[in-house]
Design a protein around this motif. Structure first.
Motif: not given
Length: 249
Positions: A128, A132, A156-161, A163
């Motif tokens: 995970a 990215q 991406t490792a973020n919850r929201f892909k 931006t």
């Protein structure tokens, strides 16, 4: 024997006493004229101040909007230029790329020993967050009253892909060419014109031109002091796909 003053002498004496004591003032007409002049000067000053504030507001809005779009355009250009790294294509995903959208892939971890072997050997195979930035998509997101330049990072490792890179854009146009080109780009336009070469399909592109038009909202109302009409500014970026045409390495 007491002498008496004549009426004319009495009037002159009273006038002299008034002048001596400084009690003589302005007439009503003089006061009205002075007041009218003062009000006129104040009105002119207020108009100039209002105009200056509106111009300043417009310039601040323009600076903020251009800074956001320029930053987003730089990120977009850099990642598109890296497309196709360690792949046998130019990195552009044709099925999801067009005039207002572009998706690019690249194996940026190929020589990164800090990630897992799976991440080095492919896209989306690592742990995970390891991949990215290797599969990103740029597009224009339509919303109520405005449009956004958005970036989607699949791994991406973020919850929201997603931006938001810039807001208040007027248009996003992406052009694909097989070679470097020249073109016309007027600030009052929303896209480039008269390219020196015909466009090609995204899969065959070696050169990409990105045109972003920034919306500038109007300030004030027509006829009001300092009114600034709405408009737009065109920003253009030329991107060479440095990995296009190269074999896998």
């Amino acid at each position: 024997m007491r002498s008496e003053m004549l009426p004319e002498q009495n009037e002159d004496l009273m006038q002299a006493l008034k002048n001596k004591n400084g009690t003589q003032g302005f007439s009503l007409l003089e006061l009205v004229v002075c007041l009218a002049i003062t009000l006129g000067i104040m009105a002119m000053a207020s108009t100039l101040v209002a105009s200056a504030f509106r111009v300043r507001s417009r310039e601040n809005q323009k600076s903020d909007a251009l800074a956001d779009v320029q930053r987003g355009l730089n990120i977009m250009s850099r990642e598109i230029a890296n497309g196709g790294f360690n792949l046998n294509t130019n990195g552009i995903v044709s099925a999801e790329s067009g005039a207002t959208t572009i998706r690019v892939r690249s194996n940026l971890n190929k020589f990164n020993t800090a990630v897992s072997a799976n991440a080095r050997n492919g896209i989306g195979l690592g742990l995970a967050g390891e991949d990215q930035g290797e599969d990103v998509k740029y597009f224009r997101n339509l919303a109520v009253g405005t449009q956004y330049l958005a970036r989607w990072d699949e791994y991406t490792a973020n919850r929201f892909k997603g931006t938001v890179l810039a807001n208040r854009i007027d248009s996003l146009q992406i052009h694909y060419f097989g070679q470097a080109v020249t073109y016309n780009a007027n600030q009052s336009d929303t896209d480039i014109s008269s390219p020196s070469s015909a466009e090609v399909l995204p899969a065959a592109a070696k050169y990409v031109v990105i045109a972003l038009s920034v919306t500038l909202d109007r300030v004030g109302q027509p006829g009001s002091p300092g009114y600034q009409p709405g408009g737009h500014v065109l920003l253009v970026s030329d991107v060479t796909l440095r990995n296009a045409g190269l074999s896998t390495y």
